[in-house]
Design an enzyme around this catalytic site. Structure first.
Site, mmCIF file in Angstrom:
data_model
loop_
_atom_site.group_PDB
_atom_site.id
_atom_site.type_symbol
_atom_site.label_atom_id
_atom_site.label_comp_id
_atom_site.label_asym_id
_atom_site.label_seq_id
_atom_site.Cartn_x
_atom_site.Cartn_y
_atom_site.Cartn_z
ATOM 1 C CD GLU A 461 15.677 64.869 89.868
ATOM 2 O OE1 GLU A 461 14.799 65.492 90.457
ATOM 3 O OE2 GLU A 461 15.820 64.895 88.642
ATOM 4 C CG ASP A 578 11.683 70.367 92.858
ATOM 5 O OD1 ASP A 578 12.024 70.686 91.706
ATOM 6 O OD2 ASP A 578 11.303 69.228 93.170
ATOM 7 C CD GLU A 635 12.958 69.605 87.893
ATOM 8 O OE1 GLU A 635 13.190 68.553 88.507
ATOM 9 O OE2 GLU A 635 11.996 70.361 88.146
#
Length: 711
Positions: A461, A578, A635
């Site tokens: 990322e 996201d 995440e």
């Protein structure tokens, strides 16, 4: 001089003299005003005004002369020749037209005085021509000295009259011009009359076709009233027209043509008046409120300026209708508005006005079968607590407005001194940010993403860092919001995407990368073409690039975002949602948009051990994604308990400090340049590598806020 005075007092009926003086003064006032008006015009309009000026000036001279003559008391009978009388009127009017015309077209040359001289000579010519129409039973004799003096006096005063109009030295010169023209007429007539001597002669026989004194009185009076009325009416109509035009021009100069609200000039004028009144009254208080419209640029970009204009007009109409006494609203330009509330002695009153405005702004706006929703935030500065000048109050209300916008949409914020330092810092960073790219101060960091079962690295990322020359390392949390608010995010986002693609294209290990996209980028119609060009320039396979889009970035205009995403997918680029779970309506968004991956927000992973709701959200997301055949990446994985839970629930991809912190390119060389197994060399065989917005902490702890590399 004594003979002239004696002629006036003893040889004239003072009633006629008074009437003549009144006509002369009124006529001269109108003549000078008409002359001034003619000088301010051009073309055919100037000729029309000169015609009126000459007619009024000549008629005034002629009327003054014959009214005075009617008051003359000779010792013999008298009458007037009608034809010569009319010739004298024509002579007075024509010479006045020529003189005023020469003075007008002469601009500021000596022709101005020459024109005045012609006017004076014309007055004398009219006088002595009119005297030749004076018929008495006797002989009319003239004193040559007085006759010459009358011509000289008329000429000099005529020159002075035009001179004072064209070459004024004070604001009282126009009155001097009127007095000079009156003096030119009066001095010529009465000095000339002082030279007159009538000697009775019974042998002289008067012509039969003459005008009697009484008929002449009636005719002169009628003509005088007609001409004065005509001149006065013409000038009055023109003055009213000019006043209306000036009022119209002033309104246009002080009002915004789109919304009809007062503009910046009107606001500055109004605020200056308010400040002046407050200086005279120490107890006076008022507030300045600044606000602009959120998401207005997106409406303009997507739906065109006609839609934006409709939004501005509607909001202007609604907000202006909700104003109370002592409140003033102006459009400063674009979508920026400023308001003033006078006699405001408490924050409660100011906040109430701000919320009234916000309520009107927040109402839906219908346009062409579409409904727009906009919002705003209001900053307030108070006089005299926050500032005592126009510039200070405007600057401080702006600072408070930006603080309110950073708090939440629809917020109201009052200025305080601590905001100045933060505002200066933001402005400094905004200026330095543009030079940061040129100086090479921005660099890309990478955080690995891992397979939940094998724990192998499946991608990276990309994160953006700013290594400032004087300030040191600046976190994305400090500069990304500034880039978004200034519009620099478009340039910065393009730089990040280009550099990430160039670097990834040079890796021996064809891992995938993901780059976050800001809402402004998605709203930009040029964005898909720009991504395509970057892929061509860098040589990166489109399947290795994944663009992350937050739900908040597409909710403002879903149709535009959907069109852009479809264009990107046509290129072969992958699209990920996201921060899943933190948006407005994630389920409907998943249904409407063709996402290739879902990223569960770190806030849910962080609470999975202690919060039943977080665990339930993750389970439901994984079930939903499996039914839609969409991969899921979690995440914020920082503990073994996190990864155990996710693996047991079927989440195959994770990212977090448990596996590694964001690091510069130099520290991942051993991974990206390692030759992969033969079976893994295909780009499609590798999982997607992503670029998130997680800032690196010095202590390695979890950072709550996430800032995208390009958003």
């Amino acid at each position: 001089m004594l003979q002239v005075f004696s002629c006036i007092v003893t040889d004239h009926d003072l009633r006629y003299i008074a009437a003549a003086v009144a006509v002369c003064v009124l006529g001269c006032m109108l003549t000078i005003r008409l002359f001034s008006r003619a000088r301010r015009t051009t073309g055919l309009q100037r000729l029309n005004w000169l015609f009126l000026t000459g007619t009024m000036g000549g008629a005034t001279t002629w009327t003054t002369h014959f009214l005075s003559m009617l008051g003359y008391l000779p010792e013999v009978t008298s009458s007037y020749d009608p034809s010569v009388t009319l010739v004298s009127l024509f002579l007075a009017v024509s010479t006045a037209m020529i003189g005023f015309g020469l003075a007008t077209y002469g601009r500021r040359s000596m022709f101005v005085e020459a024109g005045g001289g012609i006017i004076g000579l014309g007055i004398a010519a009219m006088h002595y021509t009119g005297m030749s129409a004076y018929m008495v039973q006797g002989v009319v004799e003239y004193d040559r000295g007085f006759a010459i003096a009358s011509i000289i006096l008329g000429t000099l005063f005529g020159v002075l009259a035009t001179n004072r109009v064209v070459r004024p030295s004070t604001r009282f010169c126009r009155y001097g011009a009127i007095a000079a023209l009156v003096a030119a007429i009066a001095s010529t007539h009465f000095t000339g009359m002082a030279s007159l001597n009538v000697v009775f002669d019974p042998r002289v026989v008067e012509p039969t076709e003459l005008l009697s004194t009484y008929f002449m009185s009636f005719g002169v009076t009628a003509i005088t009233l007609l001409l004065l009325s005509l001149g006065a009416s013409t000038y009055a109509i023109d003055s009213q027209t000019n006043m209306a035009a000036v009022a119209r021009y002033r309104h246009l100069s002080l009002h915004d043509p789109l919304t009809n609200l007062p503009n910046r000039a009107a606001f500055n004028e109004h605020l200056a008046t308010v400040l002046e009144n407050c200086r005279l009254d120490d107890t006076a208080r008022f507030v300045v409120l600044s606000f602009d419209l959120d998401r207005f640029k997106e409406i303009n970009d997507v739906h065109g300026h006609s839609a934006g204009d409709a939004v501005l007009r509607t909001i202007a109409e609604r907000t202006s209708q909700c104003l109370a006494d002592g409140e003033f609203l102006a459009r400063m330009g674009g979508d920026e508005f400023v308001a003033i509330k006078q006699q405001c002695y408490s924050r409660t009153e100011a906040a109430a006005m701000a919320h009234r405005l916000l309520d009107q702004i927040a109402r839906p706006i219908a346009w062409n079968n579409q409904v727009f929703s906009v919002s705003s935030s209001v900053g307030i500065a108070t006089y005299p607590l926050d500032g005592k000048t126009l510039d200070d109050l405007m600057a401080q209300s702006d600072v408070a407005m930006y603080r309110a916008k950073n708090t939440a949409s629809g917020s109201v914020c009052f200025y305080d001194a601590s905001m100045d330092f933060a505002a200066r810092e933001r402005n400094a960073l905004a200026i330095e940010m543009r030079h940061g790219i040129e100086k090479g101060e921005f660099e890309l960091f990478y955080q690995q993403q891992n397979d939940t079962v094998s724990r192998e690295i499946i991608g990276f990322e990309v994160l953006l860092r700013w290594r400032h020359g004087q300030r040191g390392m600046i976190t994305p949390g400090d500069f990304i919001p500034i880039a978004e608010s200034t519009g620099f995010i478009l340039e910065l986002g393009e730089w990040v995407l280009r550099m990430a693609c160039i670097e990834a294209a040079g890796w021996k290990n064809p891992l995938k990368i993901a780059v976050n996209v800001a809402a402004q980028q998605i709203a930009d119609p040029r964005f898909p073409a720009m991504v395509h060009q970057i892929l061509i320039d860098s040589g990166l396979a489109p399947s290795r690039l994944e663009l992350e889009i937050t739900e908040s970035g597409i909710v403002a205009d879903q149709q535009r975002a959907l069109h852009a995403i479809r264009q990107l997918k046509t290129l072969g680029v992958k699209i990920a949602m996201d921060d899943y779970g933190t948006g407005y309506s994630s389920l409907s968004t998943l249904q409407s948009f063709p996402f290739d991956k879902i990223k569960i927000d770190r806030a849910f992973v962080d609470g999975v051990e202690t919060n039943r709701q977080s665990a339930a959200i993750i389970r439901s997301t994984l079930i939903l994604a499996a039914s839609l055949d969409i991969p899921v990446l979690a995440e914020g994985v920082e503990t073994e308990q996190h990864i155990d839970f996710l693996r047991n629930e079927g989440c195959l991809q994770v990212q977090g400090y448990l596996f590694g912190r964001p690091t510069p390119r130099s520290e991942i060389e051993h991974v990206v340049n390692a030759v992969p197994p033969l079976s893994d060399t295909s780009a499609e065989a590798r999982p997607i590598v992503e670029a998130s917005r997680v800032p690196a902490d010095e202590d390695g702890k979890h950072t709550p806020s996430r800032f995208a590399a390009s958003a």
